[in-house]
Enzyme design. Structure first.
Site, PDB file in Angstrom:
ATOM      1  N   HIS A   1      36.258   5.180 -36.417  1.00  0.00           N
ATOM      2  CA  HIS A   1      37.150   4.084 -35.982  1.00  0.00           C
ATOM      3  C   HIS A   1      37.321   3.005 -37.042  1.00  0.00           C
ATOM      4  O   HIS A   1      37.669   1.863 -36.732  1.00  0.00           O
ATOM      5  CB  HIS A   1      36.616   3.463 -34.683  1.00  0.00           C
TER       6      HIS A   1
ATOM      7  N   HIS B   1      47.295  12.060 -33.102  1.00  0.00           N
ATOM      8  CA  HIS B   1      46.610  10.983 -32.387  1.00  0.00           C
ATOM      9  C   HIS B   1      47.409  10.640 -31.142  1.00  0.00           C
ATOM     10  O   HIS B   1      48.625  10.498 -31.197  1.00  0.00           O
ATOM     11  CB  HIS B   1      46.536   9.772 -33.328  1.00  0.00           C
TER      12      HIS B   1
END
Length: 383
Positions: A187, A287
């Site tokens: 992340h 994504h």
């Protein structure tokens, strides 16, 4: 010739923005133009695109519309403009497919597969209880998962913090066995000095990939990380154009790219990004921690991209409070997962029917923002 006569934007829970486009011959197309936490800003950008380029125009020449939206302004690229373009592009393809009576992937050359593998999220922003959650996900029919590697992570962390990340992945691996894929998302929370150490701690438990091991602004470090491990390296959710992906691909720094169909220029641009990646023997895994329109758009590209590996989907993700992916569909069975896969949508356009009444009922002043994290010394941490 039909023309675009109207559009509407709906901010809906948990954190999504839907676009409805209507034409003079009565067709309706849907898109999902949003940046998580910046929905209002993207909404304004979409309004500008319609006012400047789209209202009153023929919806058919999608590539020309894309070029006008992108090149028609002196300043281009970035998350806001490219997400606005993405949602418009999705809606135009939805209109085109409905006009011709075919799924979008048929208009892109036809499918190379019948179904697409999907993965589900376990744990939250600060991952905990991941082993139990992993078992539940696998029992529900998924055979691939993704989890965050860490919570806040300092530029130089302790051996205990690194070991804790490894222990979490070890617990998940023990819970689900060797036949389940486990993606681990850094992340962007991990600074360059710690990235290789953290990947090394995870490697014995054979993750499917590690995602965004460093922030996009440090992509030049990816080849070194990749050469230091056998774990596949994934990145791309914060890359918005072919030009953003080109240096990563040319540097041989990635194994899996993850463009977001609601951030990276929609179907038109992501189809080209997928082809670029294929030329570098790099897999595609779009994504998509977003809503049903974004997911349907991803599946259109997955269907005709030979290098598509696996598809993210947000059903049950920790962000989805109040409403979830299936709630906005007239027929939720279109996203029915079986043996870890979802069948390609068969209906024209994006292949889904939005429950417009539910959308209008849920629409309102949705103002989701990601939290601002801080380290123990008070400095801002990467979320």
């Amino acid at each position: 010739m039909s023309e675009i006569t109207d559009y509407e934007l709906f901010a809906v829970p948990p954190r999504w923005l839907f676009l409805r486009v209507e034409t003079s011959d009565g067709r309706v197309g849907w898109g999902e133009p949003v940046v998580e936490g910046r929905a209002r800003t993207v909404e304004t950008a979409v309004e500008e695109l319609f006012d400047q380029h789209l209202l009153g125009s023929d919806p058919d020449p999608i590539e020309d519309h894309w070029q006008a939206m992108y090149r028609g302004g002196f300043y281009r690229g970035g998350p806001i403009l490219m997400s606005a373009i993405a949602g418009v592009d999705q809606a135009l393809w939805d209109l085109k497919g409905k006009q011709l009576g075919a799924p979008v992937y048929e208009l892109l050359g036809g499918p190379v597969r019948d179904r697409m593998q999907v993965y589900g999220w376990i744990g939250g922003d600060r991952p905990s209880d991941v082993a139990d959650a992993a078992r539940e996900r696998v029992e529900s029919g998924l055979d691939a998962l993704k989890m965050n590697a860490t919570a806040e992570f300092r530029r130089i962390e302790t051996p205990a913090a690194v070991a804790a990340a490894g222990d979490r992945l070890a617990a998940v691996r023990e819970a689900v066995g060797p036949e389940v894929g486990i993606g681990v998302d850094f992340h962007g929370r991990v600074a360059k000095p710690m990235a290789k150490r953290l990947v090394r701690a995870l490697e014995p438990h054979e993750p499917m990939f590690v995602e965004e091991p460093v922030l996009p602004e440090h992509d030049d470090h990816l080849p070194e990380i990749r050469s230091s491990t056998a774990v596949p390296i994934a990145t791309g959710e914060r890359h918005y154009t072919r030009e953003d992906f080109r240096p990563v691909l040319e540097a041989d720094g990635v194994d899996v790219i993850q463009p977001d169909l609601s951030h990276a220029g929609g179907i038109t641009e992501c189809r080209k990004i997928a082809s670029m990646a294929a030329a570098h023997d790099v897999a595609l895994a779009p994504h998509c921690p977003l809503g049903p329109i974004a997911l349907a758009s991803c599946l259109q590209v997955d269907a005709c991209a030979h290098n598509a590996l696996i598809q993210e989907q947000s059903l049950g993700i920790h962000y989805n409070e109040g409403s979830d992916v299936l709630d906005y569909l007239a027929d939720p069975s279109v996203f029915e997962y079986s043996d870890g896969y979802v069948d390609l949508p068969q209906e024209p356009g994006l292949g889904i029917e939005i429950d417009e009444e539910y959308v209008r009922d849920q629409a309102g002043d949705i103002d989701w923002h990601n939290p601002v994290w801080r380290h123990d010394d008070g400095s801002v941490a990467e979320w």
